[in-house]
Design an enzyme around this catalytic site. Sequence first.
Site, PDB file in Angstrom:
ATOM      1  N   SER A 315      -0.567   0.778   3.970  1.00  0.00           N
ATOM      2  CA  SER A 315      -0.985  -0.218   4.954  1.00  0.00           C
ATOM      3  C   SER A 315      -2.161  -1.067   4.492  1.00  0.00           C
ATOM      4  O   SER A 315      -1.984  -1.971   3.698  1.00  0.00           O
ATOM      5  CB  SER A 315      -1.248   0.451   6.310  1.00  0.00           C
ATOM      6  OG  SER A 315      -2.242   1.421   6.216  1.00  0.00           O
ATOM      7  N   ASP A 326      -0.607 -10.461  -6.001  1.00  0.00           N
ATOM      8  CA  ASP A 326       0.071 -11.753  -5.842  1.00  0.00           C
ATOM      9  C   ASP A 326      -0.734 -12.894  -6.455  1.00  0.00           C
ATOM     10  O   ASP A 326      -0.159 -13.851  -6.984  1.00  0.00           O
ATOM     11  CB  ASP A 326       0.318 -12.041  -4.360  1.00  0.00           C
ATOM     12  CG  ASP A 326       1.515 -11.275  -3.804  1.00  0.00           C
ATOM     13  OD1 ASP A 326       2.150 -10.524  -4.580  1.00  0.00           O
ATOM     14  OD2 ASP A 326       1.817 -11.413  -2.604  1.00  0.00           O
ATOM     15  N   LYS A 340       4.130   0.857   3.968  1.00  0.00           N
ATOM     16  CA  LYS A 340       3.901   0.797   5.408  1.00  0.00           C
ATOM     17  C   LYS A 340       3.442  -0.613   5.746  1.00  0.00           C
ATOM     18  O   LYS A 340       2.286  -0.952   5.613  1.00  0.00           O
ATOM     19  CB  LYS A 340       2.859   1.840   5.794  1.00  0.00           C
ATOM     20  CG  LYS A 340       2.851   2.208   7.280  1.00  0.00           C
ATOM     21  CD  LYS A 340       2.020   1.262   8.078  1.00  0.00           C
ATOM     22  CE  LYS A 340       1.847   1.779   9.485  1.00  0.00           C
ATOM     23  NZ  LYS A 340       0.980   0.896  10.288  1.00  0.00           N
TER      24      LYS A 340
END
Length: 411
Positions: A315, A326, A340
């Site tokens: 998470s 990214d 998650k």
Amino acid sequence: MKRRITVLITLVIVCAGIYGLRQIYVENSNPVFNDNAQTVNTHNVSPQKLFDKNWHVIKNEYYDSSFNDQHWNRWKEHYQNKIKTADDAKVATDTMLASLNDPYSRFMSKEEFAKQNNSISSKISGIGVSIINDSGKIRIINVIDQAPAQFAGLKSGDIITAVDGKKVSGLSLAEVSNLVKGLPNTIVTIEIQRRTEKIEKKIIRKEITIKTVKSTNYKDIGYIQISSFISSSTPNEFLEALENTINTKGLIIDLRGNSGGLLSNAVFIANLFINKGRLVSIVGRNGYRHDIDAQRTDVNINKPIVILVDETSASASEILSGALKDYHKAKLVGTRTFGKGMVQKIIPMPNETGLNLTIAKYLTPAGHDINKKGISPDVEITLTKNDLDTKTDSQLEFAKNMLHTILAKGK
């Protein structure tokens, strides 16, 4: 750096208002959150009205408007005029939530909701361990330094089999956590399995102030471990860790065993490394999307970074590692993360109870939905049995060598 820290402490307070995230968190293990004392709803209603209000909030705010392909009205009709006691309200709400087939949404009793205040202030009364459900086994993944568990000899990797004589097989993480926690200076008996050996320890519970960030320097490589994102002090602790490692040429951020916490904490830390662009996207009910963008800061961290992850990094850990991956700000080393990608919100309910409700999912800056998929590391390194036996850390050593190689090429 002192001036920058002052600016950023202000920023974390501002961010909470801008992002509207003070009651939103993403968490894989036992969920623990509270905003502040004012979020406790002290209004008393009958057990029937409490259930009805729970039903209504879920109907209006739950992420999946199909409610797991069922007619939600059936639950209100099924329990109409049947709820007489607080236990009735809890059982009925638990049954209703179970029908959603959502492991993250749950009802919190008055006692469970009250414990949230301690977690947000980084204080608990217990023995000082973090646990996960590992294929049905309750495994210790972290022992807090100087905590009662450490003095008693409990170790990461130990499996808890019983608490005060009660077998924990089949119990949830929340149930086991509640058994372990208790009033300060009371004794709890923990039975553990360590390889083939069964060990029983009597441990005196203490009030524990949890520090979620640790740092050290390996000569020219800085190392910062974030054990959790749940504490309100995590951003400031991370800033202190950055200051402690400011003179290093490379940085390792260790998110192994970090099962999540406050979304705002993950966003704040990501913003220290990413000063422009989308940090995370929150996709709510019926596809409504809200992008959380980076805010301009005075911090400029311009050094190669390696993030250590494993199958328990979840998470909020995945929000941070996904964002830095990214944007090519860091290389990920370790094993695939938990996966998650859902967002929960703690909603205060009457009678000082609460709902922990899934209200959205999140996407990484590049638009990746990692729920049930996880994030693949750039370099996969698995800890071996030899690592455990010799107390070595091949993942950490690989990260150090990787940074030294990158630094050598940059000369």
